[in-house]
Design a protein around this motif. Sequence first.
Motif, PDB file in Angstrom:
ATOM      1  N   MET A   1       0.820  -1.189   0.000  1.00 18.45           N
ATOM      2  CA  MET A   1       0.000   0.000   0.000  1.00 18.45           C
ATOM      3  C   MET A   1       0.868   1.260   0.000  1.00 18.45           C
ATOM      4  SD  MET A   1      -3.132   0.573  -0.169  1.00 18.45           S
ATOM      5  CE  MET A   1      -4.440   1.643   0.194  1.00 18.45           C
ATOM      6  N   ALA A   2       2.010   1.185   0.654  1.00 15.84           N
ATOM      7  CA  ALA A   2       2.886   2.347   0.731  1.00 15.84           C
ATOM      8  C   ALA A   2       3.488   2.684  -0.626  1.00 15.84           C
ATOM      9  CB  ALA A   2       3.989   2.098   1.752  1.00 15.84           C
ATOM     10  N   LYS A   3       3.730   1.654  -1.456  1.00 14.10           N
ATOM     11  CA  LYS A   3       4.291   1.895  -2.785  1.00 14.10           C
ATOM     12  C   LYS A   3       3.312   2.666  -3.664  1.00 14.10           C
ATOM     13  CE  LYS A   3       7.320  -2.073  -2.804  1.00 14.10           C
ATOM     14  NZ  LYS A   3       7.682  -3.320  -3.450  1.00 14.10           N
ATOM     15  N   ILE A   4       2.036   2.346  -3.544  1.00 16.03           N
ATOM     16  CA  ILE A   4       1.017   3.051  -4.322  1.00 16.03           C
ATOM     17  C   ILE A   4       0.936   4.505  -3.887  1.00 16.03           C
ATOM     18  CG2 ILE A   4      -1.454   3.156  -4.820  1.00 16.03           C
ATOM     19  CD1 ILE A   4      -1.486   0.103  -4.567  1.00 16.03           C
ATOM     20  N   LYS A   5       1.084   4.748  -2.600  1.00 18.97           N
ATOM     21  CA  LYS A   5       1.047   6.109  -2.077  1.00 18.97           C
ATOM     22  C   LYS A   5       2.231   6.923  -2.595  1.00 18.97           C
ATOM     23  CE  LYS A   5       0.741   8.773   2.148  1.00 18.97           C
ATOM     24  NZ  LYS A   5       0.778   8.759   3.595  1.00 18.97           N
ATOM     25  N   ILE A   6       3.394   6.304  -2.677  1.00 25.44           N
ATOM     26  CA  ILE A   6       4.580   6.993  -3.186  1.00 25.44           C
ATOM     27  C   ILE A   6       4.398   7.351  -4.660  1.00 25.44           C
ATOM     28  CG2 ILE A   6       7.017   6.690  -3.741  1.00 25.44           C
ATOM     29  CD1 ILE A   6       7.244   5.056  -1.160  1.00 25.44           C
ATOM     30  N   ILE A   7       3.847   6.432  -5.438  1.00 28.38           N
ATOM     31  CA  ILE A   7       3.619   6.690  -6.856  1.00 28.38           C
ATOM     32  C   ILE A   7       2.599   7.809  -7.038  1.00 28.38           C
ATOM     33  CG2 ILE A   7       2.714   5.682  -8.990  1.00 28.38           C
ATOM     34  CD1 ILE A   7       3.932   3.011  -8.030  1.00 28.38           C
ATOM     35  N   ALA A   8       1.524   7.777  -6.262  1.00 25.13           N
ATOM     36  CA  ALA A   8       0.504   8.821  -6.355  1.00 25.13           C
ATOM     37  C   ALA A   8       1.080  10.179  -5.954  1.00 25.13           C
ATOM     38  CB  ALA A   8      -0.683   8.462  -5.474  1.00 25.13           C
ATOM     39  N   GLU A   9       1.902  10.188  -4.930  1.00 26.18           N
ATOM     40  CA  GLU A   9       2.520  11.435  -4.493  1.00 26.18           C
ATOM     41  C   GLU A   9       3.487  11.980  -5.551  1.00 26.18           C
ATOM     42  OE1 GLU A   9       5.205  12.759  -0.700  1.00 26.18           O
ATOM     43  OE2 GLU A   9       3.649  11.246  -0.395  1.00 26.18           O
ATOM     44  N   TYR A  10       4.212  11.098  -6.210  1.00 29.59           N
ATOM     45  CA  TYR A  10       5.123  11.507  -7.272  1.00 29.59           C
ATOM     46  C   TYR A  10       4.356  12.098  -8.451  1.00 29.59           C
ATOM     47  CZ  TYR A  10       8.587  11.267 -10.958  1.00 29.59           C
ATOM     48  OH  TYR A  10       9.413  11.578 -11.991  1.00 29.59           O
ATOM     49  N   LEU A  11       3.260  11.455  -8.839  1.00 24.57           N
ATOM     50  CA  LEU A  11       2.445  11.974  -9.946  1.00 24.57           C
ATOM     51  C   LEU A  11       1.833  13.327  -9.592  1.00 24.57           C
ATOM     52  CD1 LEU A  11       0.723   8.706 -11.175  1.00 24.57           C
ATOM     53  CD2 LEU A  11       2.560   9.990 -12.290  1.00 24.57           C
ATOM     54  N   GLU A  12       1.432  13.487  -8.352  1.00 23.89           N
ATOM     55  CA  GLU A  12       0.908  14.782  -7.896  1.00 23.89           C
ATOM     56  C   GLU A  12       1.981  15.858  -7.963  1.00 23.89           C
ATOM     57  OE1 GLU A  12      -1.960  17.379  -6.760  1.00 23.89           O
ATOM     58  OE2 GLU A  12      -2.259  15.252  -7.183  1.00 23.89           O
ATOM     59  N   PHE A  13       3.205  15.507  -7.598  1.00 21.18           N
ATOM     60  CA  PHE A  13       4.327  16.436  -7.701  1.00 21.18           C
ATOM     61  C   PHE A  13       4.546  16.864  -9.148  1.00 21.18           C
ATOM     62  CE2 PHE A  13       8.844  16.638  -8.888  1.00 21.18           C
ATOM     63  CZ  PHE A  13       9.198  17.806  -8.244  1.00 21.18           C
ATOM     64  N   LEU A  14       4.507  15.906 -10.066  1.00 20.60           N
ATOM     65  CA  LEU A  14       4.690  16.226 -11.480  1.00 20.60           C
ATOM     66  C   LEU A  14       3.589  17.158 -11.991  1.00 20.60           C
ATOM     67  CD1 LEU A  14       5.729  12.786 -13.004  1.00 20.60           C
ATOM     68  CD2 LEU A  14       7.199  14.728 -12.478  1.00 20.60           C
ATOM     69  N   LYS A  15       2.368  16.905 -11.541  1.00 19.88           N
ATOM     70  CA  LYS A  15       1.243  17.707 -11.995  1.00 19.88           C
ATOM     71  C   LYS A  15       1.315  19.137 -11.456  1.00 19.88           C
ATOM     72  CE  LYS A  15      -3.228  17.173 -10.759  1.00 19.88           C
ATOM     73  NZ  LYS A  15      -4.473  16.441 -10.549  1.00 19.88           N
ATOM     74  N   GLU A  16       1.649  19.281 -10.199  1.00 22.64           N
ATOM     75  CA  GLU A  16       1.687  20.614  -9.584  1.00 22.64           C
ATOM     76  C   GLU A  16       2.847  21.458 -10.102  1.00 22.64           C
ATOM     77  OE1 GLU A  16       1.657  20.599  -5.356  1.00 22.64           O
ATOM     78  OE2 GLU A  16      -0.175  19.413  -5.247  1.00 22.64           O
ATOM     79  N   ASN A  17       3.993  20.848 -10.293  1.00 26.37           N
ATOM     80  CA  ASN A  17       5.187  21.598 -10.656  1.00 26.37           C
ATOM     81  C   ASN A  17       5.477  21.600 -12.152  1.00 26.37           C
ATOM     82  OD1 ASN A  17       5.851  22.314  -7.985  1.00 26.37           O
ATOM     83  ND2 ASN A  17       6.605  20.251  -7.648  1.00 26.37           N
TER      84      ASN A  17
END
Length: 52
Positions: A1-17
């Motif tokens: 579950m933690a791996k999915i959270k890391i991937i989602a957080e990374y994609l959010e970073f890409l989208k915001e920045n």
Amino acid sequence: MAKIKIIAEYLEFLKENKKWWLMPIVISLLLLGLLIVLTKGSALAPFIYTIF
């Protein structure tokens, strides 16, 4: 579950920045790592390592 959270957080970073140019780099590194892991014990390993 933690791996999915890391991937989602990374994609959010890409989208915001607006850092979408990082995505091909990450994908190519993942594919290269997968290639090395999958051919670790095969006869193709010496040929793959000569590429680098």
